[in-house]
Write a protein that holds these residues in place. Structure first.
Motif, PDB file in Angstrom:
ATOM      1  N   MET A   1       0.838  -1.186   0.000  1.00 34.64           N
ATOM      2  CA  MET A   1       0.000   0.000   0.000  1.00 34.64           C
ATOM      3  C   MET A   1       0.880   1.246   0.000  1.00 34.64           C
ATOM      4  O   MET A   1       1.964   1.233   0.550  1.00 34.64           O
ATOM      5  CB  MET A   1      -0.892  -0.023   1.235  1.00 34.64           C
ATOM      6  N   ASP A 160      -9.919  -9.621   6.871  1.00 33.29           N
ATOM      7  CA  ASP A 160      -8.971 -10.644   6.421  1.00 33.29           C
ATOM      8  C   ASP A 160      -7.582 -10.428   7.006  1.00 33.29           C
ATOM      9  O   ASP A 160      -6.904 -11.378   7.395  1.00 33.29           O
ATOM     10  CB  ASP A 160      -8.880 -10.651   4.885  1.00 33.29           C
ATOM     11  N   GLY A 161      -7.138  -9.161   7.049  1.00 31.91           N
ATOM     12  CA  GLY A 161      -5.805  -8.888   7.578  1.00 31.91           C
ATOM     13  C   GLY A 161      -5.679  -9.336   9.027  1.00 31.91           C
ATOM     14  O   GLY A 161      -4.676  -9.933   9.431  1.00 31.91           O
ATOM     15  N   ARG A 163      -7.418 -11.684  10.459  1.00 23.54           N
ATOM     16  CA  ARG A 163      -7.437 -13.158  10.494  1.00 23.54           C
ATOM     17  C   ARG A 163      -6.062 -13.723  10.134  1.00 23.54           C
ATOM     18  O   ARG A 163      -5.608 -14.710  10.719  1.00 23.54           O
ATOM     19  CB  ARG A 163      -8.505 -13.710   9.541  1.00 23.54           C
ATOM     20  N   ILE A 164      -5.423 -13.110   9.146  1.00 25.04           N
ATOM     21  CA  ILE A 164      -4.065 -13.538   8.778  1.00 25.04           C
ATOM     22  C   ILE A 164      -3.126 -13.348   9.967  1.00 25.04           C
ATOM     23  O   ILE A 164      -2.400 -14.259  10.371  1.00 25.04           O
ATOM     24  CB  ILE A 164      -3.580 -12.738   7.550  1.00 25.04           C
ATOM     25  N   ALA A 167      -3.718 -15.722  12.881  1.00 25.98           N
ATOM     26  CA  ALA A 167      -3.218 -17.077  12.633  1.00 25.98           C
ATOM     27  C   ALA A 167      -1.711 -17.143  12.877  1.00 25.98           C
ATOM     28  O   ALA A 167      -1.202 -18.106  13.462  1.00 25.98           O
ATOM     29  CB  ALA A 167      -3.550 -17.504  11.201  1.00 25.98           C
ATOM     30  N   VAL A 168      -1.008 -16.112  12.444  1.00 23.03           N
ATOM     31  CA  VAL A 168       0.449 -16.081  12.644  1.00 23.03           C
ATOM     32  C   VAL A 168       0.759 -16.001  14.148  1.00 23.03           C
ATOM     33  O   VAL A 168       1.619 -16.723  14.666  1.00 23.03           O
ATOM     34  CB  VAL A 168       1.074 -14.893  11.891  1.00 23.03           C
TER      35      VAL A 168
ATOM     36  N   TYR B 137      -5.709  -4.439  -0.133  1.00 24.41           N
ATOM     37  CA  TYR B 137      -5.438  -5.176   1.097  1.00 24.41           C
ATOM     38  C   TYR B 137      -5.251  -6.659   0.805  1.00 24.41           C
ATOM     39  O   TYR B 137      -5.798  -7.173  -0.164  1.00 24.41           O
ATOM     40  CB  TYR B 137      -6.597  -5.008   2.088  1.00 24.41           C
ATOM     41  N   PRO B 138      -4.499  -7.347   1.674  1.00 20.63           N
ATOM     42  CA  PRO B 138      -4.345  -8.788   1.483  1.00 20.63           C
ATOM     43  C   PRO B 138      -5.667  -9.516   1.714  1.00 20.63           C
ATOM     44  O   PRO B 138      -6.478  -9.098   2.533  1.00 20.63           O
ATOM     45  CB  PRO B 138      -3.315  -9.182   2.554  1.00 20.63           C
ATOM     46  N   ALA B 139      -5.866 -10.583   0.957  1.00 26.57           N
ATOM     47  CA  ALA B 139      -7.071 -11.399   1.107  1.00 26.57           C
ATOM     48  C   ALA B 139      -6.694 -12.713   1.784  1.00 26.57           C
ATOM     49  O   ALA B 139      -5.705 -13.353   1.410  1.00 26.57           O
ATOM     50  CB  ALA B 139      -7.706 -11.660  -0.253  1.00 26.57           C
ATOM     51  N   LEU B 140      -7.482 -13.101   2.758  1.00 28.85           N
ATOM     52  CA  LEU B 140      -7.210 -14.325   3.521  1.00 28.85           C
ATOM     53  C   LEU B 140      -7.039 -15.530   2.612  1.00 28.85           C
ATOM     54  O   LEU B 140      -6.099 -16.320   2.777  1.00 28.85           O
ATOM     55  CB  LEU B 140      -8.366 -14.563   4.508  1.00 28.85           C
ATOM     56  N   GLU B 141      -7.927 -15.686   1.626  1.00 25.56           N
ATOM     57  CA  GLU B 141      -7.910 -16.884   0.793  1.00 25.56           C
ATOM     58  C   GLU B 141      -6.681 -16.929  -0.119  1.00 25.56           C
ATOM     59  O   GLU B 141      -6.282 -18.006  -0.561  1.00 25.56           O
ATOM     60  CB  GLU B 141      -9.206 -17.004  -0.023  1.00 25.56           C
ATOM     61  N   VAL B 143      -3.549 -15.538   0.834  1.00 28.75           N
ATOM     62  CA  VAL B 143      -2.414 -15.832   1.713  1.00 28.75           C
ATOM     63  C   VAL B 143      -2.441 -17.312   2.116  1.00 28.75           C
ATOM     64  O   VAL B 143      -1.411 -17.986   2.154  1.00 28.75           O
ATOM     65  CB  VAL B 143      -2.434 -14.905   2.944  1.00 28.75           C
ATOM     66  N   VAL B 168      -0.654 -19.275   8.253  1.00 33.34           N
ATOM     67  CA  VAL B 168      -2.087 -19.181   7.964  1.00 33.34           C
ATOM     68  C   VAL B 168      -2.590 -20.520   7.393  1.00 33.34           C
ATOM     69  O   VAL B 168      -3.639 -21.039   7.803  1.00 33.34           O
ATOM     70  CB  VAL B 168      -2.361 -18.025   6.978  1.00 33.34           C
ATOM     71  N   ARG B 175      -9.559 -27.227   8.563  1.00 31.82           N
ATOM     72  CA  ARG B 175     -10.928 -26.698   8.410  1.00 31.82           C
ATOM     73  C   ARG B 175     -10.918 -25.690   7.257  1.00 31.82           C
ATOM     74  O   ARG B 175     -11.299 -24.536   7.400  1.00 31.82           O
ATOM     75  CB  ARG B 175     -11.448 -26.071   9.706  1.00 31.82           C
ATOM     76  N   GLU B 182     -14.798 -17.684   5.778  1.00 29.69           N
ATOM     77  CA  GLU B 182     -14.701 -16.524   6.659  1.00 29.69           C
ATOM     78  C   GLU B 182     -14.130 -15.293   5.949  1.00 29.69           C
ATOM     79  O   GLU B 182     -14.242 -14.172   6.456  1.00 29.69           O
ATOM     80  CB  GLU B 182     -13.788 -16.847   7.860  1.00 29.69           C
ATOM     81  N   ALA B 183     -13.497 -15.492   4.807  1.00 31.09           N
ATOM     82  CA  ALA B 183     -12.849 -14.374   4.110  1.00 31.09           C
ATOM     83  C   ALA B 183     -13.899 -13.385   3.585  1.00 31.09           C
ATOM     84  O   ALA B 183     -15.000 -13.784   3.193  1.00 31.09           O
ATOM     85  CB  ALA B 183     -12.007 -14.900   2.953  1.00 31.09           C
ATOM     86  N   VAL B 184     -13.529 -12.121   3.582  1.00 20.50           N
ATOM     87  CA  VAL B 184     -14.456 -11.066   3.161  1.00 20.50           C
ATOM     88  C   VAL B 184     -15.006 -11.332   1.759  1.00 20.50           C
ATOM     89  O   VAL B 184     -16.216 -11.228   1.518  1.00 20.50           O
ATOM     90  CB  VAL B 184     -13.741  -9.697   3.202  1.00 20.50           C
ATOM     91  N   HIS B 185     -14.127 -11.712   0.833  1.00 23.67           N
ATOM     92  CA  HIS B 185     -14.583 -11.906  -0.542  1.00 23.67           C
ATOM     93  C   HIS B 185     -15.511 -13.121  -0.654  1.00 23.67           C
ATOM     94  O   HIS B 185     -16.466 -13.120  -1.430  1.00 23.67           O
ATOM     95  CB  HIS B 185     -13.384 -12.035  -1.483  1.00 23.67           C
ATOM     96  N   ARG B 187     -17.543 -14.108   1.628  1.00 21.40           N
ATOM     97  CA  ARG B 187     -18.856 -13.701   2.138  1.00 21.40           C
ATOM     98  C   ARG B 187     -19.609 -12.848   1.115  1.00 21.40           C
ATOM     99  O   ARG B 187     -20.821 -12.981   0.951  1.00 21.40           O
ATOM    100  CB  ARG B 187     -18.698 -12.985   3.481  1.00 21.40           C
TER     101      ARG B 187
END
Lengths: 222, 222
Positions: A1, A160-161, A163-164, A167-168, B137-141, B143, B168, B175, B182-185, B187
């Motif tokens: 960013m 999402d950020g 959640r990432i 997890a770390v 922004y980074p996306a959970l799915e 990463v 991650v 699961r 759970e990822a924003v996209h 949903r």
């Protein structure tokens, strides 16, 4: 960013070492810390605040003419109590500069993760944790600390950020120092005989204080 | 990160849905996929390849005049066998465009994670996995999938980004579908009745093929 990051309540994280050092200075009784992006700005501010300490680094080393480097261990209570510190670093103070439009801005690190996470949560709204990283890439120790910052938030509030990062943090928490030492920047600091700074920065919640930026740009305890 | 990303062997990941769909098209017998950043480019390329299908999305929906959207389920073998597909999407094909100077470029997703991870490893050198993310922004799915891509690499070869992604992936692997949802996209796609695409994209190693960019920009199987 890129560009100006934030119209959100924001915590900036640069675990190694800028925000850890800001936390240390204020926890040790420093009156305020002014992070500036450029070395020239730091030296120019010294003219305005001649009693201030000027600290920071380029390539992890103390620049010529500076009073201190960027190690939290260089700012013990006997040195900083009641004093101002002007700080400029390679990544952290640049990240802070990029968040200048944030309505609420605090410095976060592992050493104050829980305290700053709860303070950010209290701001409500669309909160942001900005990881300084290095050379344009994310840094493990910053994402890890960001996970510790958001840990106590309700999961439903995590984007999402978060959640990432969570997890770390979750995977690292039981072997925190070992994980921080795997990070690229930690390994660089170790080769420069600065492993004590890495150990210092990995002490979760060691300094439960919240450095908050005032209108004039100085960070002070909230 | 901005600008042209990569002078490295690179895998681009956009799990929901561009790179998943590229993998699906080629696994189903498509002759080639040309990812283009802009809708106008997609329609202009159709003039050069009148037999090609034009697919993609804006705001998750199929644009007017397009033959297909951006769902892997819209490209079954009976539709794509022996055909070319021109694809433009909001994030994924833009990320691919930003890696144009990569000496070796492949499309990765959960559905081909192991295969594309091993192929990238064989390239040697300073390999990069680029996560498309969304809205900067980074996306959970992404990463998560990147973690699956690097999973079989020696840990010593992991940089900070790989360590973040691997953590991650490690936390999500047992699961997987629940985590992706759970990822924003994910949903967003569910609210648009596209949950089947999310389920499709979460099938790890379902299509063990490696879409590689040729000199003319078309992706074909390696």
């Amino acid at each position: 960013m890129t560009g100006d990051l934030s119209a959100h309540p924001t915590v900036v994280v640069d675990t190694l070492r800028a925000t850890t050092t800001i936390v240390a200075i204020l926890a040790n009784g420093g009156e305020g810390v002014l992070p500036v992006a450029e070395m020239e700005q730091a030296l120019a501010m010294r003219a305005r605040f001649p009693e201030a300490l000027v600290g920071g680094e380029r390539n992890n080393r103390k620049p010529k003419g500076f009073d201190a480097g960027n190690s939290p261990r260089e700012f013990p209570p006997e040195r900083v109590r009641g004093r101002r510190v002007i700080l400029t670093t390679t990544n952290g103070t640049q990240a802070i500069a990029r968040c200048q439009s944030a309505p609420w801005l605090a410095a976060g690190a592992l050493v104050n993760a829980t305290a700053v996470g709860l303070a950010l949560w209290e701001q409500g709204g669309d909160a942001l944790v900005v990881c300084a990283g290095g050379r344009g890439y994310p840094a493990l120790e910053d994402v890890l600390a960001a996970g510790a910052v958001v840990e106590l938030w309700p999961r439903a509030a995590w984007g999402d950020g978060a959640r990432i990062a969570a997890a770390v943090w979750h995977q690292a928490r039981d072997r925190l120092l070992d994980t921080v030492r795997e990070a690229v920047h930690a390994r660089e600091l170790e080769t420069m005989h600065l492993v004590e700074d890495v150990i210092w920065a990995a002490q979760k919640d060691y300094c439960p204080v919240v450095p908050i930026r005032r209108r004039d740009g100085w960070f002070q305890l909230g």
